[in-house]
Design a protein around this motif. Sequence first.
Motif, PDB file in Angstrom:
ATOM      1  N   ILE A 101      24.684 -27.369  23.160  1.00 36.07           N
ATOM      2  CA  ILE A 101      25.597 -26.871  22.131  1.00 36.07           C
ATOM      3  C   ILE A 101      26.531 -27.992  21.670  1.00 36.07           C
ATOM      4  O   ILE A 101      26.919 -28.061  20.503  1.00 36.07           O
ATOM      5  N   GLY A 159      25.787 -19.570  21.632  1.00 37.99           N
ATOM      6  CA  GLY A 159      25.929 -20.863  20.977  1.00 37.99           C
ATOM      7  C   GLY A 159      25.620 -20.775  19.492  1.00 37.99           C
ATOM      8  O   GLY A 159      26.320 -21.357  18.664  1.00 37.99           O
ATOM      9  N   THR A 161      24.850 -30.084  18.938  1.00 38.02           N
ATOM     10  CA  THR A 161      24.923 -29.443  17.626  1.00 38.02           C
ATOM     11  C   THR A 161      26.346 -29.513  17.081  1.00 38.02           C
ATOM     12  O   THR A 161      26.552 -29.710  15.884  1.00 38.02           O
ATOM     13  N   TYR A 162      27.302 -29.344  17.977  1.00 39.78           N
ATOM     14  CA  TYR A 162      28.718 -29.433  17.563  1.00 39.78           C
ATOM     15  C   TYR A 162      28.995 -30.807  16.960  1.00 39.78           C
ATOM     16  O   TYR A 162      29.646 -30.914  15.913  1.00 39.78           O
ATOM     17  N   VAL A 194      27.450 -31.091  13.525  1.00 43.47           N
ATOM     18  CA  VAL A 194      28.250 -30.370  12.517  1.00 43.47           C
ATOM     19  C   VAL A 194      29.524 -31.156  12.199  1.00 43.47           C
ATOM     20  O   VAL A 194      29.918 -31.282  11.037  1.00 43.47           O
ATOM     21  N   LEU A 240      28.158 -21.654  16.470  1.00 43.72           N
ATOM     22  CA  LEU A 240      27.829 -22.726  15.529  1.00 43.72           C
ATOM     23  C   LEU A 240      27.677 -22.199  14.110  1.00 43.72           C
ATOM     24  O   LEU A 240      28.072 -22.870  13.150  1.00 43.72           O
ATOM     25  N   LEU A 280      31.016 -22.006  12.855  1.00 46.27           N
ATOM     26  CA  LEU A 280      31.499 -23.329  12.437  1.00 46.27           C
ATOM     27  C   LEU A 280      31.002 -23.667  11.031  1.00 46.27           C
ATOM     28  O   LEU A 280      31.746 -24.188  10.189  1.00 46.27           O
ATOM     29  N   LEU A 281      29.743 -23.363  10.791  1.00 47.16           N
ATOM     30  CA  LEU A 281      29.194 -23.605   9.451  1.00 47.16           C
ATOM     31  C   LEU A 281      29.908 -22.750   8.419  1.00 47.16           C
ATOM     32  O   LEU A 281      30.150 -23.177   7.287  1.00 47.16           O
TER      33      LEU A 281
END
Lengths: 322, 683
Positions: free
Chosen positions: A27, B106, A30-31, A34, B110, B113-114
């Motif tokens: 994770i 997760g 991916t964080y 982003v 996420l 977040l997007l």
Amino acid sequence: VKPRRKQWWAWLRARLRPPRTLKVTRIGRTYLVVTFGVGLGALNTGNNLLYLLLGLLLSMVVVSGVLSERCIRDVSVRRVGTDAAFASEPFAFRWAISKKRGHGFALTLGEADSPLTGEGGVGYLPAGVDHVVRADLTAPARGPVLLTGVRVTTTWPLGLFAKTRVFPMEGTLLVYPRRGYACQDPGEAERGPVGDAGNPRRNDGTGDVSGLRELMQGEDARRIHWRKSAALGKLLRVEREREERRTWVLAVDAGLEGDALERRCEEVAALAHRLIEEGHEVGLSTADGRVRPAAGSAQERRVLRALAWLGHEGPREEEEAA
Amino acid sequence: MRQGSRLRLVLRDLGSGFAFASMAVSGQLPVWTLALYGVSLVCALAGWRLFARRAKLTALLLLIAAVVLGMNVLAGGLNLVVAACAFAGLISAHRLLSSPEGATDGQVHLSGLLMVAGGAALSGELVYGLFLVVFSLLSSLSLALGVVEAAVPEGEPVPTREVMRPLAKGLGFAVAGAVAFFILFPRLNWNMMGPRSSPGLGAATAGFSNTVRLGGAGTIKGNPRIVLRSTLSPDPRKENLDAYWLGRTYDVFDGQEWTNAGKPRSPMLMVTLRPGGENLIHQRVELLPAYGARTAVALETPARLGNALAHTQTGSRRIGLQRLGGGELRFADAATSYSYEAYSLPPGGGGDTLDSLPPEEQDALLALPENLDARIAQTAARVLNGEREPLAAAQKLAAWLQREHQYTLELSGDVADPLADFLFVRKAGHCEHFATALTLMLRTQGLRARLATGFFGGERVADGYIVRAGDAHAWTHVLVPGRGFVTVDATPPSHRSSQSSVVLQRMIAFYEVVEARWRSAVVDYSFRDQLDFARTLVRPPRSRSGEATPSRLPPLRAWAAAVVAGLVAYGAWRGLARFLARERPHEATRFVDAVEAQLASARLEREEGETLEDLDARLAREGHPLSAALSPITRRYLEARFGGRPLLQGEATTLLATLKRAIAEDARRSAAEARPPRARRAS
């Protein structure tokens, strides 16, 4: 003297090994992707809200690093160990962990750089408390396992990064042969049934009478309890507390290697376990030495230790750090 | 489910909800995506994971949604960014309804977040910042609980309370760090393209159209939404401006509605309506999405308008203004919102003359509808009682209208003659009735007048003024010779501005104050602001006593900032110094490592536990040729390691070179001995 290349490699590894290791979790990867995308978007568009979001994302990374560092700082660990470790089966292993100051969260403990698999965890570790962490570890094979240190890992607070600190702590864990069933017969006993007096002619056990049972085919007729048999109309034999203790000396041939040696060790361990459980005396004869016959669980432990060391070099005293 | 999991999931789902809300406040997401996400969130909060068993099959729904959104984009009905944001929301909705596993958690975080990143691209609203912080808080708590849960052995309780305190501290630092980063990170892009405007939630209600029809519902007066922001220069510094903001005028009335007689002209970037003077009032006007019309508005009496920017979701661009009849200036293209500059004459008349008007407008200023009720002219004559001066007559009629008629927003609907109905039957109406009655009564007496529409009001917020949709108003322009058109308002003064709830107005005004701060401090923050911030740190303080020569020394905050910077630099230097001064392998140890490496190249094996001096002794006993070279090296190593005589600069290199030469010599000798002499072989 080691070759130069190995020296150089050892030097490089020592240089590159930091006091903490940081691994990005799934994770976390991916964080970071982003975050990188948001950063690109902010720089490209000049959108202040994206700058704000980027600042928050980066701050979370920094805070994550600080909190995880506070989490594994001031931690001390010692091995409590295990009662017995058998190859290829989980065994309970324990460490005692404590923290001088502050709180610890989500700590995972394991043995660093060892073939042992499995981890133990503690969710919350308050300051000044000696907490015992239990883990079910598994060793792949028989023999002494060199333990170099205890690995303490935390993914606190957000699970983005796994920060690890290794506490150097040398020791050896002796892994006994894999437990299984003995397929072969132990062979003839070295010594026949003996009682307390050690007279080979006595065949009726020693000690107090523990019970009566029906006489089976081929059993010694001198064990029949005539009075009770007459009363019940069938032949009953006496059972005593120490029934027909015999002595076996199990052997592991000197020429065995590899899988054959492993199989033989497992076979001998299983036989020893069965015979000792039945109350017999068991000894061991190997190329490295001989274990004198004796009975009881302590003897079984001695046999297992001797089997575990078979084929391995090294000090045989104080082997069990665990 | 383990204790604590429920709380974690609720926090996770709520965090996702706030992330979606940060996009939804832009008002651009398709309604069906809002509905789908809302239903999913409610189900998730209730613990109904409807897609838990058929995650892959239900993923087909996402495919369908992607196709629908893609077709909308291709058809031009949806912005690509909006479609992407909507799809992120749908992914999150799908994950909310799936089985709560580690991977799903997760993905929810996420996708959240997007979504907040998408919200930043779609919206510049103040509530976005609020939702961003709440999302960070909830998601971080959920993540932290998940991390601790994973480490807690099965059957043991999750220490939820203990987690909260350090995490809350950490989040506080994270927000502070984010603010610091935001302030200090240099803006590398000068062409700022912040989210200027988004349509927001709710329909736009300006009330501007090509005609004004009597008998409308009048509900706009109760709408407190802000439609216009403006800063004035010179700033009047009044709490309530109570000014007329002119949109357009009407001069032809057919008994039911007002229209214009003017003709449209081509768009221009700067339009001059009338010559200006020295005392012009400069306005920087922003028409918000709630305005919903293309008519430019300026303080009465506008002289010049220009520098217009149209703000859309794709950015901002310069735009022209097209002059229409009735003095209306209309933006050339439709956009979400507009900003422009305007200059207006000070109150008291625009100096227009009848000749300056187009011929058709000159004629229309005295025009009356064909079937005008005769009682109107009679009443006007009776009220005026011979008054012929235009402004005095208008004021007399206005006073009579205010005295004899009531203001109301409750109308009887469409009637055949709304003006006669207002004047003689109901004797009640709203601003358009009052303004129409005054205009036509003046015309019946041969006095030129026209209807003007726009806004009345202006509340001070921060450094500017705001105008609400409820401030929409109509009034009368009376042509006074020598002064031009002068405003006369027949509507009772207490009913000219917004008629909405006071509490609601105050709440919106408070929100506007906070949002003004948000805009200036966050949305429009730029490199210039960063320079200003730096200057304020080092600028000398102003003298409180008003002395002519202020102190040349920097203020206290500059010293404080310098001290902080110095401490940070000192800490970094100390850290670096410690790093450089950390314990390193002994010089002699490295030397002996190098010696061992050279010996290894000569295939000299050291036995287990054998030290260098043992090896040297063994080689000496065996008469090894390298013993002569190794002995001084061993002695020097022992001296350096234990005798307190460290190796000198370059000494190690010299010793190693000696050993290397000896090894090479030994290798050559060995090779020579191994090779049979040629002469002997030849014989």
